[in-house]
Write an enzyme that holds these catalytic residues in place. Structure first.
Site, PDB file in Angstrom:
ATOM      1  N   GLU A 196       0.830  -1.212   0.000  1.00 48.79           N
ATOM      2  CA  GLU A 196       0.000   0.000   0.000  1.00 48.79           C
ATOM      3  C   GLU A 196       0.864   1.262   0.000  1.00 48.79           C
ATOM      4  O   GLU A 196       0.599   2.224   0.728  1.00 48.79           O
ATOM      5  CB  GLU A 196      -0.949  -0.007   1.207  1.00 48.79           C
ATOM      6  CG  GLU A 196      -1.994  -1.103   1.143  1.00 48.79           C
ATOM      7  CD  GLU A 196      -3.014  -1.021   2.271  1.00 48.79           C
ATOM      8  OE1 GLU A 196      -4.215  -1.213   1.993  1.00 48.79           O
ATOM      9  OE2 GLU A 196      -2.614  -0.775   3.422  1.00 48.79           O
ATOM     10  N   GLU A 228      -6.733  -7.181  -0.591  1.00 49.84           N
ATOM     11  CA  GLU A 228      -7.261  -7.139   0.776  1.00 49.84           C
ATOM     12  C   GLU A 228      -8.747  -6.798   0.711  1.00 49.84           C
ATOM     13  O   GLU A 228      -9.119  -5.635   0.547  1.00 49.84           O
ATOM     14  CB  GLU A 228      -6.520  -6.111   1.636  1.00 49.84           C
ATOM     15  CG  GLU A 228      -5.081  -6.474   1.934  1.00 49.84           C
ATOM     16  CD  GLU A 228      -4.431  -5.513   2.904  1.00 49.84           C
ATOM     17  OE1 GLU A 228      -5.162  -4.715   3.557  1.00 49.84           O
ATOM     18  OE2 GLU A 228      -3.191  -5.535   3.026  1.00 49.84           O
TER      19      GLU A 228
END
Length: 580
Positions: free
Chosen positions: A158, A234
């Site tokens: 991320e 995710e």
């Protein structure tokens, strides 16, 4: 040679289209004795893949000192997954976020006053390179290209939510390749365009992370990356908890509906978390939101499909039913919840105050002014700062740069608590003519693991003032509390009102999971048979600590509790159900 590649809009395994049905489970959050059990339940749910991060801070607790044994044998975990016919998505970081202290980065990085992380700062890159050189040779033989289960390896994590240093990302790419990683590389980021723009590399497959509205998220991904398979790395099927908040849950029905939408779209999905496990010890992370520091609880149950203790939940069954529409399921019966242990109450039979235990636990370090624990080669736990203040005088005591929570004592008597979120707060001191001993016990409640505040050193960062004048000439007592075996406990007639360690023993006939409850206690840490279960705090939401059966012994066991304030009753209970 086996292969996992991208062809047009699909992943392909050995040339055939392959939809990843994956679940996140982190080996370092689950006792090794339970790896087989948890992974068998992943396969029984219909998953064909599991995903794991790597916790750098556990593997390299000191620069150049590496550990890949016991619960840190990540290669053995991956091999166990393969035995259960599961492929693996491998996410080595170096940063992992994951509500884990410092996002998995080792605290010793912060000893460098100039440290910058997650960028091309040369000392940081050198540390990453050394770690990858130790880690990756254990992993590369387990890639699918070598007959193993690893299909994909992630670059960073991320990153678009943190920065835009493409030189850094390219360095990680080149380091992975130079160390023998030859499978598909990918990135994962939030769905917004600015995150994808900053967090990806040209020629590397991009994926997105989100909780809902998959049509919107995948449209954003398609606008950025017109070709290739859709993937949610995710899918947040639950959420984590901070101390003082409510326990987060998400209904099984809603979770399953969004999941099925993605599968209908042909997307690959990784359930985050599929099995959360536990932030044992001092491994919980923290966030900073609108300037407020928010520490994570010990449990990482996450309201995941498989509970913290490894039991099936309604969410597990709902997601399994969805998977059954798209992939074959095993005909074997699903396991029942494992029996749990209920014992007690047990009364504490021994105790010792922190003041009496201090010389056993720590050696003082003279300092002109308080310094962060990282500068003193300490990573986790507590640190006590002590000085002698001349008298007579009075004034307001302030701590500059308190991370995270301080208890103030004058001649051993508690005066109050100062906290990071209230830097304006002060305490009035009245120093007698003979002077007084000033003690400040600071708790590291977990380093920030996400966002721009990650350079989160612990202890006192800026000094201590009394009526706006600095107080000098200190001693620091590091208290990592990694080993309490040398403590000597005396009988405890009454609860203490200062920080103290309490001990009792209890007998177990059958080794089963259980949950430690400490009704009437305030805040502290608990150990069973020398193993740090983690933090407790009466403000909740978490009210029990998970005690896996492998930590227990048939016969006599030991419980030690470090209570920072006081308890109304010196007893503990082991119960068969958690309170999260």
């Amino acid at each position: 040679m086996p292969s996992f590649t991208i062809q047009n809009a699909s992943f392909t395994l050995d040339g055939q289209p392959y939809q990843l049905l994956s679940g996140a489970i982190h080996y370092f959050r689950v006792p090794r004795a339970y790896w087989d059990d948890r992974l068998s339940k992943a396969r029984a749910m219909g998953l064909n893949t599991i995903e794991t991060y790597v916790a750098w801070n556990l593997h390299e607790p000191r620069p150049g000192e590496f550990h890949f044994e016991d619960n840190l044998d990540v290669a053995a975990f991956i091999e166990t997954a393969a035995r259960h016919d599961l492929h693996v998505i491998f996410r080595p970081g170096p940063y992992i976020c994951s509500e884990w202290d410092f996002g998995g980065l080792p605290a010793w990085l912060l000893k460098d006053p100039q440290m910058r992380v997650r960028c091309a700062y040369p000392p940081y890159l050198a540390a990453v390179d050394r770690f990858f050189a130790a880690l990756l040779p254990k992993i590369t033989p387990l890639q699918i290209t070598h007959g193993g289960p690893i299909l994909m390896v992630q670059i960073e994590n991320e990153y678009g939510s943190y920065g835009d240093d493409k030189t850094y990302l390219a360095h990680l790419h080149d380091t992975l390749r130079a160390n023998g990683v030859d499978v598909l590389l990918f990135t994962s980021d939030g769905e917004r365009g600015k995150f994808l723009l900053s967090g990806t590399l040209e020629g590397i497959h991009a994926t997105v992370n989100f909780a809902s509205l998959p049509e919107r998220a995948f449209a954003s991904l398609r606008a950025f990356q017109p070709n290739g398979p859709l993937m949610c790395t995710e899918y947040w099927d639950g959420w984590f908890d901070h101390w003082g908040e409510r326990h987060h849950t998400r209904t099984a029905r809603e979770t399953a509906l969004v999941f099925e939408k993605m599968l209908k779209m042909g997307a690959s999905v990784n359930l985050y978390m599929w099995h959360g496990g536990t932030n044992f010890g001092f491994m919980s992370g923290a966030n900073v939101d609108d300037g407020q520091y928010l520490a994570d609880v010990t449990s990482y149950d996450y309201d995941a499909p498989l509970s913290e203790a490894g039991d099936l939940t309604p969410k597990y069954l709902a997601l399994r039913n969805v998977i059954g529409k798209y992939a074959p399921l095993s005909d074997l019966p699903l396991p029942e919840p494992a029996p749990k242990l209920a014992l007690g109450p047990f009364f504490m039979t021994g105790g010792v105050t922190l003041w009496d235990a201090l010389s056993t636990l720590s050696t003082p370090i003279p300092l002109p002014t308080p310094e962060p624990m990282e500068y003193l080669d300490q990573d986790y736990g507590f640190i006590l700062y002590r000085t002698r203040v001349r008298g007579p005088q009075s004034g307001r005591l302030a701590i500059l740069g308190l991370h995270d929570r301080a208890q103030i004592f004058l001649d051993g008597v508690p005066l109050g608590v100062l906290e990071r979120n209230h830097p304006e707060k002060t305490l009035r001191l009245e120093i007698p003519p003979a002077g007084a001993q000033l003690d400040i016990l600071v708790e590291n409640m977990g380093r920030v693991n996400f966002g721009p505040h990650m350079l989160d050193r612990k202890g006192i960062l800026g000094g201590v003032t009394l009526d706006n004048r600095f107080v000098f000439d200190w001693e620091a007592f590091p208290l990592p509390l990694t080993n309490l075996s040398a403590l000597t406990f005396a009988p405890v007639p009454v609860p203490q009102t200062v920080p103290a360690f309490y001990r009792t023993t209890f007998k177990v006939d059958f080794l089963r999971d259980t949950f430690l409850a400490l009704p009437g206690w305030t805040k502290g840490v608990a150990w069973v048979n020398g193993f740090n279960l983690g933090r407790y705090w009466k403000i909740g939401p978490q009210k029990t600590l998970y005690v896996p059966a492998p930590l227990l012994r048939a016969g006599e066991n030991e419980l030690v509790v470090f209570e920072l304030h006081e308890t109304r009753k010196l007893q503990a209970v082991f119960q068969s159900t958690p309170q999260l």
